[in-house]
Design an enzyme around this catalytic site. Structure first.
Site: not given
Ligand code: PEP
Length: 255
Positions: A9, A11, A95, A97, A167, A173, A213
């Site tokens: 992703n 973003k 997601h 976000e 998630e 993040g 992460s």
């Molecule tokens: C995401 O935004 O789906 C995600 C898992 O981000 P990160 O790997 O940076 O934690």
């Protein structure tokens, strides 16, 4: 045997030129002996060029969002049919976000899932709890709400074409990854909801990805868990070497 998937992703990152450069580098990487399905999800403006660059490489392309109406007076929105037209096979839906900053709800996620399936896009449906919910022992309750909401009115045949991404919001993040056991518990819980909603057959067909992460250093232990079928990767998908390291970890974790 369900598919293993590693999805990136991107973003709100990468110009068209930068996105092409990343795919060029990714294509030179070794994905291991048992490669998973690899998906990259660029910003809308780079999808066409990224799709052209991925053609023939086996790397698939996904959108990061879609709108459920196909066309009309919906300024600023992009529909599933337009994503397909630009070369997408997958689309991320719900997601955290989008839920946090753009007001997405279980109802809008549900409309988007149905629209993606109608357009024969494969939805990657995101779910997961925030920190206070985990600390308040509400994780399962939140997952139950997110999954039942997303699948409302979705037939068993369509449900079998979906992908779920667990998630935990506190891990996105933040550098704070869920333990392999926390991921396994959540994934098994989600799979069990699919058994209740549909059948063993559907539940065992749906890949459930972990996101939060994931890095080359921590990927293998998580990906070895029996109900973890892959990863949705944010930050580490922006560097070809790191993303390829996660893809190789999936390859090592099994076919
Ligand atoms: C995401 O935004 O789906 C995600 C898992 O981000 P990160 O790997 O940076 O934690």
């Amino acid at each position: 045997m369900r598919q293993r998937i590693i999805a990136g992703n991107w973003k709100l990152n990468k110009t068209i030129t930068e996105a092409i450069e990343l795919v060029v580098l990714l294509k030179r990487e070794n994905f291991g002996m048992n490669p998973p399905v690899v998906v990259v999800c660029p910003v809308f403006t780079a999808i066409t060029e990224v799709s052209e660059q991925c053609a023939g490489s086996g790397i698939k392309v996904g959108g990061q969002n879609l709108y459920w109406e196909e066309k009309g007076a919906f300024t600023g929105e992009v529909s599933g049919s337009l994503l397909k037209d630009a070369g997408c096979e997958y689309v991320i839906i719900g997601h955290s976000e989008r839920r946090q900053f753009f007001g997405e709800t279980d109802d809008s996620v549900n409309l988007k899932v149905k629209s993606a399936l109608t357009q024969t896009l494969l939805p990657i449906i995101c779910c997961g709890e925030v920190l206070e919910e985990r600390e308040g022992n509400l994780t399962n309750q939140i997952l139950d709400r997110h999954i039942r909401g997303a699948f409302k009115g979705v037939s068993a045949e369509d449900a079998a074409r979906t992908v779920i991404a667990y998630e935990p919001v506190w891990a996105i993040g933040t550098g704070k990854v869920a333990t392999p056991e926390q991921a396994q518990d959540a994934h098994a819980f989600i799979r069990n909801i699919l058994v209740e909603l549909y059948s063993d057959e559907v539940a065992s067909a749906v890949p459930i990805l972990y996101g939060g992460s994931v890095k080359p250093e921590n990927a293998l232990e998580i990906l070895k868990k029996p109900d973890v079928d892959g990863a949705l990767v944010g930050g580490a998908s922006l560097k070809a070497g790191d993303f390829a390291g996660i893809i190789r970890a999936s390859s090592e974790a099994g076919a």
